[in-house]
Design a protein around this motif. Structure first.
Motif, PDB file in Angstrom:
ATOM      1  N   THR A   1     -46.902 -43.362 -72.851  1.00 19.07           N
ATOM      2  CA  THR A   1     -48.149 -43.446 -73.616  1.00 19.07           C
ATOM      3  C   THR A   1     -49.225 -44.150 -72.797  1.00 19.07           C
ATOM      4  N   LEU A   2     -48.831 -45.209 -72.125  1.00 22.99           N
ATOM      5  CA  LEU A   2     -49.766 -45.954 -71.276  1.00 22.99           C
ATOM      6  C   LEU A   2     -50.332 -45.057 -70.183  1.00 22.99           C
ATOM      7  N   MET A   3     -49.461 -44.329 -69.499  1.00 22.46           N
ATOM      8  CA  MET A   3     -49.907 -43.454 -68.410  1.00 22.46           C
ATOM      9  C   MET A   3     -50.810 -42.330 -68.929  1.00 22.46           C
ATOM     10  N   LEU A   4     -50.451 -41.743 -70.055  1.00 26.88           N
ATOM     11  CA  LEU A   4     -51.244 -40.636 -70.590  1.00 26.88           C
ATOM     12  C   LEU A   4     -52.626 -41.073 -71.076  1.00 26.88           C
ATOM     13  N   SER A   5     -52.771 -42.340 -71.400  1.00 26.27           N
ATOM     14  CA  SER A   5     -54.055 -42.830 -71.890  1.00 26.27           C
ATOM     15  C   SER A   5     -54.863 -43.566 -70.815  1.00 26.27           C
ATOM     16  N   SER A   6     -54.357 -43.627 -69.595  1.00 27.67           N
ATOM     17  CA  SER A   6     -55.026 -44.365 -68.522  1.00 27.67           C
ATOM     18  C   SER A   6     -55.949 -43.469 -67.709  1.00 27.67           C
ATOM     19  N   VAL A   7     -57.080 -44.010 -67.321  1.00 27.33           N
ATOM     20  CA  VAL A   7     -57.977 -43.316 -66.397  1.00 27.33           C
ATOM     21  C   VAL A   7     -57.448 -43.499 -64.980  1.00 27.33           C
ATOM     22  N   PHE A   8     -57.058 -44.721 -64.643  1.00 25.68           N
ATOM     23  CA  PHE A   8     -56.525 -45.046 -63.322  1.00 25.68           C
ATOM     24  C   PHE A   8     -55.111 -45.591 -63.475  1.00 25.68           C
ATOM     25  N   SER A   9     -54.276 -45.304 -62.482  1.00 22.87           N
ATOM     26  CA  SER A   9     -52.914 -45.830 -62.485  1.00 22.87           C
ATOM     27  C   SER A   9     -52.570 -46.323 -61.083  1.00 22.87           C
ATOM     28  N   ALA A  10     -52.095 -47.548 -61.003  1.00 23.29           N
ATOM     29  CA  ALA A  10     -51.731 -48.117 -59.703  1.00 23.29           C
ATOM     30  C   ALA A  10     -50.471 -47.459 -59.166  1.00 23.29           C
ATOM     31  N   ALA A  11     -50.502 -47.162 -57.872  1.00 20.55           N
ATOM     32  CA  ALA A  11     -49.343 -46.574 -57.186  1.00 20.55           C
ATOM     33  C   ALA A  11     -48.975 -47.482 -56.017  1.00 20.55           C
ATOM     34  N   PRO A  12     -48.310 -48.603 -56.329  1.00 13.29           N
ATOM     35  CA  PRO A  12     -47.926 -49.520 -55.254  1.00 13.29           C
ATOM     36  C   PRO A  12     -46.708 -48.999 -54.498  1.00 13.29           C
ATOM     37  N   ALA A  13     -46.397 -49.657 -53.420  1.00 14.53           N
ATOM     38  CA  ALA A  13     -45.241 -49.279 -52.615  1.00 14.53           C
ATOM     39  C   ALA A  13     -43.969 -49.359 -53.439  1.00 14.53           C
ATOM     40  N   GLY A  14     -43.050 -48.471 -53.114  1.00 16.94           N
ATOM     41  CA  GLY A  14     -41.736 -48.497 -53.740  1.00 16.94           C
ATOM     42  C   GLY A  14     -40.739 -49.074 -52.751  1.00 16.94           C
ATOM     43  N   ASN A  15     -39.501 -48.647 -52.870  1.00 21.16           N
ATOM     44  CA  ASN A  15     -38.464 -49.132 -51.963  1.00 21.16           C
ATOM     45  C   ASN A  15     -38.282 -48.244 -50.750  1.00 21.16           C
ATOM     46  N   GLY A  16     -39.017 -47.155 -50.674  1.00 20.75           N
ATOM     47  CA  GLY A  16     -38.867 -46.229 -49.555  1.00 20.75           C
ATOM     48  C   GLY A  16     -40.201 -45.945 -48.902  1.00 20.75           C
ATOM     49  N   LEU A  17     -40.286 -44.772 -48.281  1.00 20.66           N
ATOM     50  CA  LEU A  17     -41.495 -44.383 -47.572  1.00 20.66           C
ATOM     51  C   LEU A  17     -42.503 -43.679 -48.470  1.00 20.66           C
ATOM     52  N   HIS A  18     -42.172 -43.555 -49.736  1.00 18.92           N
ATOM     53  CA  HIS A  18     -43.071 -42.899 -50.666  1.00 18.92           C
ATOM     54  C   HIS A  18     -43.202 -43.754 -51.930  1.00 18.92           C
ATOM     55  N   SER A  19     -44.039 -43.288 -52.835  1.00 23.18           N
ATOM     56  CA  SER A  19     -44.202 -43.973 -54.112  1.00 23.18           C
ATOM     57  C   SER A  19     -44.093 -42.938 -55.219  1.00 23.18           C
ATOM     58  N   TYR A  20     -43.028 -42.993 -56.003  1.00 19.65           N
ATOM     59  CA  TYR A  20     -42.925 -42.022 -57.098  1.00 19.65           C
ATOM     60  C   TYR A  20     -43.997 -42.286 -58.142  1.00 19.65           C
ATOM     61  N   ARG A  21     -44.585 -43.463 -58.138  1.00 20.58           N
ATOM     62  CA  ARG A  21     -45.697 -43.751 -59.059  1.00 20.58           C
ATOM     63  C   ARG A  21     -46.884 -42.831 -58.746  1.00 20.58           C
ATOM     64  N   LEU A  22     -47.014 -42.459 -57.499  1.00 16.79           N
ATOM     65  CA  LEU A  22     -48.080 -41.548 -57.107  1.00 16.79           C
ATOM     66  C   LEU A  22     -47.892 -40.196 -57.796  1.00 16.79           C
ATOM     67  N   ALA A  23     -46.693 -39.664 -57.739  1.00 15.40           N
ATOM     68  CA  ALA A  23     -46.405 -38.384 -58.400  1.00 15.40           C
ATOM     69  C   ALA A  23     -46.573 -38.506 -59.911  1.00 15.40           C
ATOM     70  N   GLU A  24     -46.120 -39.608 -60.478  1.00 21.33           N
ATOM     71  CA  GLU A  24     -46.283 -39.809 -61.924  1.00 21.33           C
ATOM     72  C   GLU A  24     -47.758 -39.819 -62.311  1.00 21.33           C
ATOM     73  N   SER A  25     -48.575 -40.498 -61.525  1.00 17.27           N
ATOM     74  CA  SER A  25     -50.014 -40.534 -61.801  1.00 17.27           C
ATOM     75  C   SER A  25     -50.583 -39.125 -61.809  1.00 17.27           C
ATOM     76  N   ILE A  26     -50.241 -38.359 -60.790  1.00 16.63           N
ATOM     77  CA  ILE A  26     -50.767 -36.999 -60.670  1.00 16.63           C
ATOM     78  C   ILE A  26     -50.315 -36.143 -61.852  1.00 16.63           C
ATOM     79  N   PHE A  27     -49.031 -36.169 -62.155  1.00 12.56           N
ATOM     80  CA  PHE A  27     -48.511 -35.311 -63.222  1.00 12.56           C
ATOM     81  C   PHE A  27     -48.995 -35.718 -64.606  1.00 12.56           C
TER      82      PHE A  27
END
Length: 157
Positions: A42-68
Motif C-alpha cells: 500500500t505504501l509503495m502504490l501510494s508513493s510518488v518517490f521510493s528510495a532504492a538503497p543498496a542491497g546485499n548484492g550488485l543490484h537493488s530489488y527495491r529498484l525493480a519494485e519501484s518501477i513495477f
C-alpha cells in the motif's frame, strides 16, 4: 518518499529512516514500532518517490519494485549499475542522489515541479512496459542491436 526495509547498522537505510516524518516521508526500518503502522505494498502504490538503497548484492530489488509499482525510484547507491543504462537515460524517470546528500532528500524532492514529476511518471510507465515486463525479449533485442551495429561498422571499413 517511501522506504521500508531491514536496516543494518551503519547502512544507508538507517540514514533514510532518520528522514521519516509520518507525512510525506515514510521511511521506516522493519521490526520497529513505526513500521507496524504501514503495509509495504500500500505504501509503495501510494508513493510518488521510493528510495532504492543498496542491497546485499550488485543490484537493488527495491529498484525493480519501484518501477513495477509506479513510484519514481530514488537511487542512493553510487555503485549501482543501472539496467539497460546504454539505451535508457535514467534521469528521465528516476532521481539519483549521492549518499552524502541523503539528509537533503526532502528538499531536493519537494523542489521538483509537479509537471516534471508527471513527465517522470509517464516515462517510468513507458520504460516499465518496454524494458522490464519482458526482460528476456529486451535482452535479445539489445544483443541484436549490437550485432547490427558491429556488422555495419565492419562493412564500412
Amino acid at each position: 518518499l517511501s522506504f521500508m526495509g531491514v536496516c543494518q547498522p551503519k547502512s544507508l537505510r538507517r540514514a533514510l529512516a532518520t528522514l521519516h516524518n509520518g507525512k510525506d516521508i515514510i521511511a521506516v526500518c522493519t521490526g520497529t514500532r513505526e513500521a507496524k503502522h504501514y503495509d509495504y505494498k500500500t505504501l509503495m502504490l501510494s508513493s510518488v518517490f521510493s528510495a532504492a538503497p543498496a542491497g546485499n548484492g550488485l543490484h537493488s530489488y527495491r529498484l525493480a519494485e519501484s518501477i513495477f509499482l509506479g513510484a519514481i525510484p530514488v537511487i542512493v547507491d553510487p555503485k549501482l549499475i543501472l539496467p539497460f543504462c546504454q539505451v535508457l537515460d535514467w534521469r528521465e524517470f528516476s532521481v539519483r542522489v549521492h549518499p552524502d546528500r541523503i539528509r537533503d532528500l526532502p528538499q531536493l524532492l519537494r523542489a521538483i515541479p509537479p509537471q516534471r514529476i508527471e513527465s517522470m511518471k509517464r516515462r517510468l510507465l513507458e520504460v516499465k512496459r518496454k524494458y522490464f515486463l519482458y526482460p528476456f525479449a529486451t535482452a535479445l533485442s539489445l544483443i541484436e542491436m549490437r550485432i547490427r551495429a558491429g556488422l555495419a561498422a565492419s562493412s564500412s571499413k
